[in-house]
Design a protein around this motif. Structure first.
Motif, PDB file in Angstrom:
ATOM      1  N   LYS A  92       0.841  -1.198   0.000  1.00  9.90           N
ATOM      2  CA  LYS A  92       0.000   0.000   0.000  1.00  9.90           C
ATOM      3  C   LYS A  92       0.880   1.254   0.000  1.00  9.90           C
ATOM      4  O   LYS A  92       1.784   1.400   0.814  1.00  9.90           O
ATOM      5  N   GLY A  93       0.591   2.132  -0.935  1.00 10.14           N
ATOM      6  CA  GLY A  93       1.373   3.365  -1.055  1.00 10.14           C
ATOM      7  C   GLY A  93       2.512   3.282  -2.045  1.00 10.14           C
ATOM      8  O   GLY A  93       3.110   4.303  -2.387  1.00 10.14           O
ATOM      9  N   LEU A  94       2.813   2.061  -2.534  1.00 12.28           N
ATOM     10  CA  LEU A  94       3.907   1.915  -3.492  1.00 12.28           C
ATOM     11  C   LEU A  94       3.461   2.315  -4.902  1.00 12.28           C
ATOM     12  O   LEU A  94       2.327   2.048  -5.298  1.00 12.28           O
ATOM     13  N   PRO A  95       4.345   2.935  -5.675  1.00 14.00           N
ATOM     14  CA  PRO A  95       4.013   3.257  -7.073  1.00 14.00           C
ATOM     15  C   PRO A  95       4.047   2.000  -7.932  1.00 14.00           C
ATOM     16  O   PRO A  95       4.752   1.039  -7.623  1.00 14.00           O
ATOM     17  N   VAL A  96       3.284   2.014  -9.029  1.00 14.95           N
ATOM     18  CA  VAL A  96       3.182   0.845  -9.894  1.00 14.95           C
ATOM     19  C   VAL A  96       2.940   1.301 -11.331  1.00 14.95           C
ATOM     20  O   VAL A  96       2.266   2.306 -11.580  1.00 14.95           O
ATOM     21  N   ASP A  97       3.531   0.578 -12.285  1.00 13.57           N
ATOM     22  CA  ASP A  97       3.244   0.781 -13.703  1.00 13.57           C
ATOM     23  C   ASP A  97       2.252  -0.287 -14.138  1.00 13.57           C
ATOM     24  O   ASP A  97       2.420  -1.466 -13.810  1.00 13.57           O
ATOM     25  N   ALA A  98       1.221   0.111 -14.873  1.00 15.86           N
ATOM     26  CA  ALA A  98       0.196  -0.819 -15.343  1.00 15.86           C
ATOM     27  C   ALA A  98       0.153  -0.808 -16.863  1.00 15.86           C
ATOM     28  O   ALA A  98       0.164   0.257 -17.492  1.00 15.86           O
ATOM     29  N   PHE A  99       0.119  -2.004 -17.449  1.00 12.46           N
ATOM     30  CA  PHE A  99       0.071  -2.172 -18.897  1.00 12.46           C
ATOM     31  C   PHE A  99      -1.213  -2.922 -19.252  1.00 12.46           C
ATOM     32  O   PHE A  99      -1.555  -3.915 -18.603  1.00 12.46           O
ATOM     33  N   PHE A 100      -1.927  -2.473 -20.281  1.00 15.80           N
ATOM     34  CA  PHE A 100      -3.103  -3.212 -20.735  1.00 15.80           C
ATOM     35  C   PHE A 100      -3.321  -2.980 -22.224  1.00 15.80           C
ATOM     36  O   PHE A 100      -2.788  -2.033 -22.816  1.00 15.80           O
ATOM     37  N   ARG A 101      -4.117  -3.868 -22.832  1.00 17.14           N
ATOM     38  CA  ARG A 101      -4.366  -3.803 -24.267  1.00 17.14           C
ATOM     39  C   ARG A 101      -5.861  -3.666 -24.520  1.00 17.14           C
ATOM     40  O   ARG A 101      -6.677  -4.317 -23.873  1.00 17.14           O
ATOM     41  N   VAL A 102      -6.203  -2.831 -25.503  1.00 15.48           N
ATOM     42  CA  VAL A 102      -7.591  -2.653 -25.922  1.00 15.48           C
ATOM     43  C   VAL A 102      -7.681  -3.002 -27.407  1.00 15.48           C
ATOM     44  O   VAL A 102      -6.878  -2.532 -28.218  1.00 15.48           O
ATOM     45  N   GLU A 103      -8.646  -3.837 -27.750  1.00 14.28           N
ATOM     46  CA  GLU A 103      -8.874  -4.194 -29.150  1.00 14.28           C
ATOM     47  C   GLU A 103      -9.768  -3.145 -29.802  1.00 14.28           C
ATOM     48  O   GLU A 103     -10.808  -2.778 -29.265  1.00 14.28           O
ATOM     49  N   THR A 104      -9.353  -2.658 -30.963  1.00 19.79           N
ATOM     50  CA  THR A 104     -10.135  -1.693 -31.734  1.00 19.79           C
ATOM     51  C   THR A 104     -10.366  -2.238 -33.137  1.00 19.79           C
ATOM     52  O   THR A 104      -9.821  -3.280 -33.509  1.00 19.79           O
ATOM     53  N   ASP A 105     -11.163  -1.529 -33.917  1.00 21.77           N
ATOM     54  CA  ASP A 105     -11.422  -1.948 -35.297  1.00 21.77           C
ATOM     55  C   ASP A 105     -10.142  -1.971 -36.130  1.00 21.77           C
ATOM     56  O   ASP A 105     -10.056  -2.689 -37.130  1.00 21.77           O
ATOM     57  N   ASP A 106      -9.150  -1.161 -35.738  1.00 25.57           N
ATOM     58  CA  ASP A 106      -7.890  -1.085 -36.476  1.00 25.57           C
ATOM     59  C   ASP A 106      -6.800  -1.946 -35.855  1.00 25.57           C
ATOM     60  O   ASP A 106      -5.630  -1.826 -36.222  1.00 25.57           O
ATOM     61  N   GLY A 107      -7.168  -2.796 -34.914  1.00 25.83           N
ATOM     62  CA  GLY A 107      -6.161  -3.641 -34.280  1.00 25.83           C
ATOM     63  C   GLY A 107      -5.939  -3.252 -32.832  1.00 25.83           C
ATOM     64  O   GLY A 107      -6.555  -2.317 -32.313  1.00 25.83           O
ATOM     65  N   PRO A 108      -5.038  -3.969 -32.142  1.00 27.38           N
ATOM     66  CA  PRO A 108      -4.823  -3.699 -30.718  1.00 27.38           C
ATOM     67  C   PRO A 108      -4.057  -2.407 -30.465  1.00 27.38           C
ATOM     68  O   PRO A 108      -3.190  -2.024 -31.247  1.00 27.38           O
ATOM     69  N   VAL A 109      -4.426  -1.753 -29.360  1.00 22.82           N
ATOM     70  CA  VAL A 109      -3.692  -0.578 -28.892  1.00 22.82           C
ATOM     71  C   VAL A 109      -3.225  -0.884 -27.473  1.00 22.82           C
ATOM     72  O   VAL A 109      -4.021  -1.308 -26.634  1.00 22.82           O
ATOM     73  N   PHE A 110      -1.947  -0.680 -27.198  1.00 25.36           N
ATOM     74  CA  PHE A 110      -1.364  -0.988 -25.901  1.00 25.36           C
ATOM     75  C   PHE A 110      -1.140   0.310 -25.119  1.00 25.36           C
ATOM     76  O   PHE A 110      -0.569   1.266 -25.650  1.00 25.36           O
ATOM     77  N   TYR A 111      -1.589   0.304 -23.870  1.00 28.37           N
ATOM     78  CA  TYR A 111      -1.463   1.490 -23.026  1.00 28.37           C
ATOM     79  C   TYR A 111      -0.619   1.175 -21.788  1.00 28.37           C
ATOM     80  O   TYR A 111      -0.568   0.027 -21.331  1.00 28.37           O
ATOM     81  N   VAL A 112      -0.004   2.209 -21.250  1.00 27.04           N
ATOM     82  CA  VAL A 112       0.696   2.098 -19.975  1.00 27.04           C
ATOM     83  C   VAL A 112       0.411   3.363 -19.167  1.00 27.04           C
ATOM     84  O   VAL A 112       0.274   4.449 -19.725  1.00 27.04           O
ATOM     85  N   PHE A 113       0.272   3.205 -17.851  1.00 26.47           N
ATOM     86  CA  PHE A 113       0.125   4.370 -16.991  1.00 26.47           C
ATOM     87  C   PHE A 113       0.797   4.090 -15.652  1.00 26.47           C
ATOM     88  O   PHE A 113       0.999   2.936 -15.269  1.00 26.47           O
ATOM     89  N   ARG A 114       1.152   5.147 -14.974  1.00 29.09           N
ATOM     90  CA  ARG A 114       1.755   5.035 -13.649  1.00 29.09           C
ATOM     91  C   ARG A 114       0.726   5.443 -12.603  1.00 29.09           C
ATOM     92  O   ARG A 114      -0.002   6.425 -12.766  1.00 29.09           O
ATOM     93  N   SER A 115       0.656   4.664 -11.525  1.00 30.16           N
ATOM     94  CA  SER A 115      -0.300   4.945 -10.459  1.00 30.16           C
ATOM     95  C   SER A 115       0.333   4.564  -9.123  1.00 30.16           C
ATOM     96  O   SER A 115       1.552   4.404  -9.016  1.00 30.16           O
ATOM     97  N   VAL A 116      -0.525   4.403  -8.109  1.00 27.15           N
ATOM     98  CA  VAL A 116      -0.052   4.024  -6.782  1.00 27.15           C
ATOM     99  C   VAL A 116      -1.114   3.141  -6.140  1.00 27.15           C
ATOM    100  O   VAL A 116      -2.311   3.309  -6.391  1.00 27.15           O
ATOM    101  N   PHE A 117      -0.680   2.173  -5.336  1.00 25.97           N
ATOM    102  CA  PHE A 117      -1.621   1.325  -4.613  1.00 25.97           C
ATOM    103  C   PHE A 117      -2.276   2.136  -3.490  1.00 25.97           C
ATOM    104  O   PHE A 117      -1.600   2.611  -2.583  1.00 25.97           O
ATOM    105  N   LEU A 118      -3.596   2.272  -3.562  1.00 27.13           N
ATOM    106  CA  LEU A 118      -4.332   2.939  -2.493  1.00 27.13           C
ATOM    107  C   LEU A 118      -4.790   1.946  -1.433  1.00 27.13           C
ATOM    108  O   LEU A 118      -4.943   2.291  -0.266  1.00 27.13           O
TER     109      LEU A 118
END
Length: 308
Positions: A92-118
């Motif tokens: 709890k309280g540690l920073p974390v990078d999160a990666f996920f993929r979303v499928e679209t009509d033009d193919g997959p898009v990969f996202y990353v964001f930085r957050s923190v464990f609440l």
């Protein structure tokens, strides 16, 4: 001018200042709202598709990387995820990078964001964690776009301006001041050049010594750019392309003089009408790219193929 006239002029001036400040505030709020809407839409798509979120804790503690989760719910400030791996309340309280993929009509898009464990709720098989809602999503991987280096006479003008986080986009060329760096026809040693360009972004080359303000722009900075180019050098018909973007990488360029190259990912774009001054912005899609630049790059690619 008597005292009454002076007070009236002062009141009128204050009203104008207040109206200008209100306009700037509303434009900033609108830009932030559009950005947040894009974030929520991507996360909602990931939730509906049961996309896997790969969580990488930013910690030196052994065994705190490679978590897998799915997004089960979210609100304005918090993401609720279900984790299939071991979790520890100490995270709890540690920073974390999160990666996920979303499928679209033009193919997959990969996202990353930085957050923190609440919050962290250990439970065998179905642990739960909550993350702070991200304020920025970065496209980590995207559809491959052809990247080309334009011939020198195809790029007529380049201008680069700094862009502060949350700053309202200019609605007219009259809103834009002097650039940090620019290049125009006839310059012998151009201080800024287009190293290469694709439908998703461009690389700017800065050879030689830079001003302190320009040198301060690096990875994570945002910029406003103007690129005036011609599709066909024989026809000499120019296109004034405006864009905003985030600097996603920085590298040293080869050759003499030494150069710094900034990779910029498009966030917004506009093509100025011939003789016009108003700028009508469009949001850049990571999966579709910017259509005018896509057409330009594809034409350059076809010409290269014919030469081969």
């Amino acid at each position: 001018m008597n005292t009454g006239e002076l007070l009236l002029s002062l009141a009128f001036f204050l009203i104008l200042c207040g109206a200008w400040l209100l306009w700037r505030y509303r434009r900033s709020r609108q830009s932030a709202s559009e950005k947040r809407g894009h974030i929520v839409a991507a996360l909602e798509a990931a939730r509906e598709q049961f996309a896997t979120f790969n969580l990488r804790l930013i910690s030196d503690t052994p065994g705190t990387s490679g978590l897998s989760a799915i997004l089960v719910d979210m609100d304005a400030r918090v993401l609720h995820l279900e984790v299939s791996d071991y979790v520890d309340e100490a995270w709890k309280g540690l920073p974390v990078d999160a990666f996920f993929r979303v499928e679209t009509d033009d193919g997959p898009v990969f996202y990353v964001f930085r957050s923190v464990f609440l919050g962290v709720s250990p439970d065998f098989g179905k642990a739960r964690v909550t993350l702070a809602m991200p304020d920025h999503l970065r496209v980590e991987k995207k559809r491959h776009f052809v990247r080309m280096r334009p011939q020198e006479d195809a790029v007529r003008v380049i201008g680069v301006w700094p862009l502060a986080e949350g700053q309202a986009l200019p609605r007219s060329t009259s809103d834009i001041g002097a650039p940090l760096s620019h290049a125009t026809p006839g310059m012998k040693d151009k201080p800024v050049q287009v190293e290469d360009i694709s439908a998703s972004g461009l690389a700017l080359r800065f050879p030689g010594k830079e001003s302190p303000a320009l040198a301060a722009i690096g990875k994570g900075s945002h910029v406003l750019c103007l690129v005036v180019y011609v599709l066909d050098c024989a026809k000499d018909k120019t296109t004034a392309f405006w864009c905003t973007g985030e600097v996603v990488n920085e590298r040293k360029g080869q050759g003499e003089p030494p150069a710094r190259i900034l990779g910029v990912e498009f966030t917004n774009w506009a093509v100025l009408e011939p003789g016009g001054t108003e700028i009508h912005w469009s949001h850049s899609s990571p999966s579709r790219g910017v259509k005018p630049i896509l057409q330009w790059v594809e034409q350059m690619d076809r010409k290269r193929g014919r030469k081969k």
